[in-house]
Structure formats: structure tokens, C-alpha cells
Motif scaffolding. Structure first.
Motif, PDB file in Angstrom:
ATOM      1  N   TRP A  13       0.828  -1.214   0.000  1.00 47.09           N
ATOM      2  CA  TRP A  13       0.000   0.000   0.000  1.00 47.09           C
ATOM      3  C   TRP A  13       0.857   1.257   0.000  1.00 47.09           C
ATOM      4  O   TRP A  13       0.517   2.260  -0.640  1.00 47.09           O
ATOM      5  N   LEU A  16       2.136   1.592  -3.473  1.00 55.42           N
ATOM      6  CA  LEU A  16       1.034   1.946  -4.360  1.00 55.42           C
ATOM      7  C   LEU A  16       0.814   3.456  -4.358  1.00 55.42           C
ATOM      8  O   LEU A  16       0.692   4.078  -5.415  1.00 55.42           O
ATOM      9  N   GLU A  17       0.782   4.057  -3.181  1.00 60.27           N
ATOM     10  CA  GLU A  17       0.584   5.506  -3.079  1.00 60.27           C
ATOM     11  C   GLU A  17       1.754   6.261  -3.708  1.00 60.27           C
ATOM     12  O   GLU A  17       1.556   7.251  -4.417  1.00 60.27           O
ATOM     13  N   ALA A  19       3.758   5.162  -6.060  1.00 58.30           N
ATOM     14  CA  ALA A  19       3.723   4.937  -7.502  1.00 58.30           C
ATOM     15  C   ALA A  19       2.683   5.826  -8.166  1.00 58.30           C
ATOM     16  O   ALA A  19       2.899   6.325  -9.277  1.00 58.30           O
ATOM     17  N   LYS A  20       1.560   6.041  -7.488  1.00 56.62           N
ATOM     18  CA  LYS A  20       0.549   6.971  -8.008  1.00 56.62           C
ATOM     19  C   LYS A  20       1.136   8.368  -8.156  1.00 56.62           C
ATOM     20  O   LYS A  20       0.981   9.012  -9.191  1.00 56.62           O
ATOM     21  N   ASP A  21       1.811   8.820  -7.101  1.00 53.83           N
ATOM     22  CA  ASP A  21       2.396  10.163  -7.105  1.00 53.83           C
ATOM     23  C   ASP A  21       3.478  10.311  -8.171  1.00 53.83           C
ATOM     24  O   ASP A  21       3.625  11.369  -8.764  1.00 53.83           O
ATOM     25  N   GLY A  23       3.702   8.496 -10.947  1.00 50.93           N
ATOM     26  CA  GLY A  23       3.236   8.146 -12.279  1.00 50.93           C
ATOM     27  C   GLY A  23       3.841   6.863 -12.813  1.00 50.93           C
ATOM     28  O   GLY A  23       3.931   6.673 -14.027  1.00 50.93           O
ATOM     29  N   GLU A  24       4.257   5.984 -11.923  1.00 54.92           N
ATOM     30  CA  GLU A  24       4.876   4.710 -12.300  1.00 54.92           C
ATOM     31  C   GLU A  24       3.798   3.668 -12.573  1.00 54.92           C
ATOM     32  O   GLU A  24       3.366   2.941 -11.676  1.00 54.92           O
ATOM     33  N   THR A  25       3.362   3.581 -13.809  1.00 54.91           N
ATOM     34  CA  THR A  25       2.226   2.723 -14.144  1.00 54.91           C
ATOM     35  C   THR A  25       2.539   1.236 -13.998  1.00 54.91           C
ATOM     36  O   THR A  25       1.655   0.465 -13.623  1.00 54.91           O
ATOM     37  N   LEU A  28       2.488   0.516 -10.284  1.00 55.65           N
ATOM     38  CA  LEU A  28       1.105   0.660  -9.857  1.00 55.65           C
ATOM     39  C   LEU A  28       0.279  -0.575 -10.212  1.00 55.65           C
ATOM     40  O   LEU A  28      -0.479  -1.089  -9.390  1.00 55.65           O
ATOM     41  N   CYS A  31       1.221  -3.439  -7.901  1.00 54.86           N
ATOM     42  CA  CYS A  31       0.606  -3.257  -6.582  1.00 54.86           C
ATOM     43  C   CYS A  31      -0.861  -3.664  -6.607  1.00 54.86           C
ATOM     44  O   CYS A  31      -1.338  -4.345  -5.692  1.00 54.86           O
ATOM     45  N   ARG A  32      -1.553  -3.259  -7.631  1.00 51.97           N
ATOM     46  CA  ARG A  32      -2.978  -3.599  -7.722  1.00 51.97           C
ATOM     47  C   ARG A  32      -3.183  -5.100  -7.848  1.00 51.97           C
ATOM     48  O   ARG A  32      -4.111  -5.658  -7.253  1.00 51.97           O
TER      49      ARG A  32
END
Length: 59
Positions: A13, A16-17, A19-21, A23-25, A28, A31-32
């Protein structure tokens, strides 16, 4: 009750946060997949390569 049920999922988690910030798709998506694997049964559904990618992003 916390969504962070294990130390492993705390890491997922957290990454994940981040990676969102960032922009690491790719990270991300990994993680999902791991979040879904945790819900469905880690041993059977988790991909070790996804977890290694998450750990490498943590460093």
C-alpha cells in the motif's frame, strides 16, 4: 480494522501511493495485482515477480 493486515501489505500500500504520485504505471499495476492476490489468497494468486518489483521501488 485496518486494510494493512500484514507487514507485506503495508509495503504494498505504501508503494502503491508512491507509484501513483510518481506516475509509475508498471509498479502501480503490480501493486494492484498484489492487493487482489491478498484478497483472493496470497500463496495461490500472488506473483513473486510483482512483489520483487514493489520491493525494488521501495528502495
Amino acid at each position: 480494522m485496518s486494510i494493512y493486515t500484514t507487514p507485506r501489505m503495508r509495503i504494498v500500500w505504501q508503494v502503491l501511493e508512491a507509484a501513483k504520485d510518481a506516475g509509475e504505471t508498471v509498479v502501480l499495476a503490480a501493486c494492484r495485482r498484489l492487493v487482489e492476490a491478498d484478497r483472493r489468497g496470497w500463496k495461490r494468486h500472488a506473483n513473486p515477480a510483482d512483489y520483487q518489483l514493489v520491493l525494488s521501488f521501495l528502495d
